[in-house]
Design a protein around this motif. Structure first.
Motif, PDB file in Angstrom:
ATOM      1  N   TRP A  32       0.830  -1.203   0.000  1.00 35.46           N
ATOM      2  CA  TRP A  32       0.000   0.000   0.000  1.00 35.46           C
ATOM      3  C   TRP A  32       0.865   1.253   0.000  1.00 35.46           C
ATOM      4  CZ3 TRP A  32       0.212   3.621   3.872  1.00 35.46           C
ATOM      5  CH2 TRP A  32      -0.707   4.667   3.771  1.00 35.46           C
ATOM      6  N   PHE A  33       1.909   1.262   0.827  1.00 34.14           N
ATOM      7  CA  PHE A  33       2.784   2.425   0.906  1.00 34.14           C
ATOM      8  C   PHE A  33       3.354   2.768  -0.468  1.00 34.14           C
ATOM      9  CE2 PHE A  33       6.984   4.295   1.128  1.00 34.14           C
ATOM     10  CZ  PHE A  33       6.765   5.398   1.946  1.00 34.14           C
ATOM     11  N   GLY A  37       0.671   5.375  -0.869  1.00 31.79           N
ATOM     12  CA  GLY A  37       1.035   6.200   0.275  1.00 31.79           C
ATOM     13  C   GLY A  37       2.277   7.038   0.101  1.00 31.79           C
ATOM     14  N   SER A  38       2.873   7.002  -1.080  1.00 27.96           N
ATOM     15  CA  SER A  38       4.104   7.757  -1.294  1.00 27.96           C
ATOM     16  C   SER A  38       4.190   8.215  -2.744  1.00 27.96           C
ATOM     17  CB  SER A  38       5.322   6.891  -0.966  1.00 27.96           C
ATOM     18  OG  SER A  38       5.392   5.786  -1.855  1.00 27.96           O
ATOM     19  N   TRP A  52       6.833  10.984   1.290  1.00 32.41           N
ATOM     20  CA  TRP A  52       5.632  10.399   1.858  1.00 32.41           C
ATOM     21  C   TRP A  52       5.152  11.258   3.016  1.00 32.41           C
ATOM     22  CZ3 TRP A  52      10.515   8.692   2.760  1.00 32.41           C
ATOM     23  CH2 TRP A  52      10.924   8.431   4.068  1.00 32.41           C
ATOM     24  N   LEU A  56      -2.501   9.339   4.855  1.00 32.06           N
ATOM     25  CA  LEU A  56      -3.272   9.777   3.693  1.00 32.06           C
ATOM     26  C   LEU A  56      -4.332  10.767   4.148  1.00 32.06           C
ATOM     27  CD1 LEU A  56      -3.745   6.485   1.684  1.00 32.06           C
ATOM     28  CD2 LEU A  56      -2.394   8.450   1.039  1.00 32.06           C
ATOM     29  N   LYS A  59       0.728  12.806   0.803  1.00 32.11           N
ATOM     30  CA  LYS A  59       1.742  11.927   0.220  1.00 32.11           C
ATOM     31  C   LYS A  59       3.103  12.592   0.230  1.00 32.11           C
ATOM     32  CE  LYS A  59      -1.019   9.155  -2.917  1.00 32.11           C
ATOM     33  NZ  LYS A  59      -1.084   8.650  -4.286  1.00 32.11           N
TER      34      LYS A  59
END
Length: 186
Positions: A32-33, A37-38, A52, A56, A59
């Protein structure tokens, strides 16, 4: 967190299903990251790096006090070898540190995007925060620079400057980075 719990249950051989569940939670969050997420960015030198946020929908602009903990977690996942993170991704984190967070020798931004703020968590620093030391393994060309500003003889390190309890966390990370460097872990 869940990564250590998964390892504990595997070592104890008491609940493999729970260990698998915890492992899956960590693996899913790593994926996910990198997916949502980044941001993958390029440094001024043209190297891949990451930006990052703390959570959320942000980002970008994570503070380095929390960012060092993020890096430590990703590094543990990398060392484990069973999570979806590889050397190239760790090298991009190292590029983030060496090319963006490092403003000049002995001067580090308070956020992972190279900016600083006026709070304890976002202020610039003169010493490397402990989790970032693990990145020396992925940028051997910057090893000396990364470690040279980690521990200054005779000076204590506050929680916002590096270690979470005095300077033992920082020193332990320093020794680990030195060990990995001298034992050539490519």
């Amino acid at each position: 967190g869940f990564q250590m719990l998964a390892k504990a249950h595997l070592l104890l051989r008491d609940d493999p299903a729970r260990a698998d569940r915890y492992h899956a939670i960590v693996a899913d969050n790593i994926e996910w990251f990198f997916e949502k997420g980044s941001q993958t960015i390029a440094t001024k030198e043209g190297r891949p790096a990451y930006n990052w946020g703390y959570a959320l929908p942000r980002k970008g602009g994570e503070d380095c006090v929390h960012g060092r903990m993020d890096i430590a977690g990703f590094y543990l996942s990398y060392l484990d070898g069973s999570y979806p993170i590889d050397r190239a991704e760790m090298t991009a984190f190292a590029n983030t540190f060496t090319d963006i967070i490092t403003l000049k020798p002995g001067s580090y931004a308070g956020r992972v995007d190279g900016t600083s703020g006026n709070t304890a968590h976002t202020a610039s620093a003169s010493k490397v925060k402990n989790g970032f030391l693990f990145l020396a393994e992925f940028r051997p060309d910057a090893y000396d620079e990364i470690l040279s500003h980690a521990v200054i003889e005779g000076q204590a390190v506050s929680s916002t400057e590096g270690a979470t309890h005095g300077d033992i966390d920082l020193y332990a990370a320093f020794l680990w980075a030195k060990y990995r460097h001298t034992h050539s872990h490519p």
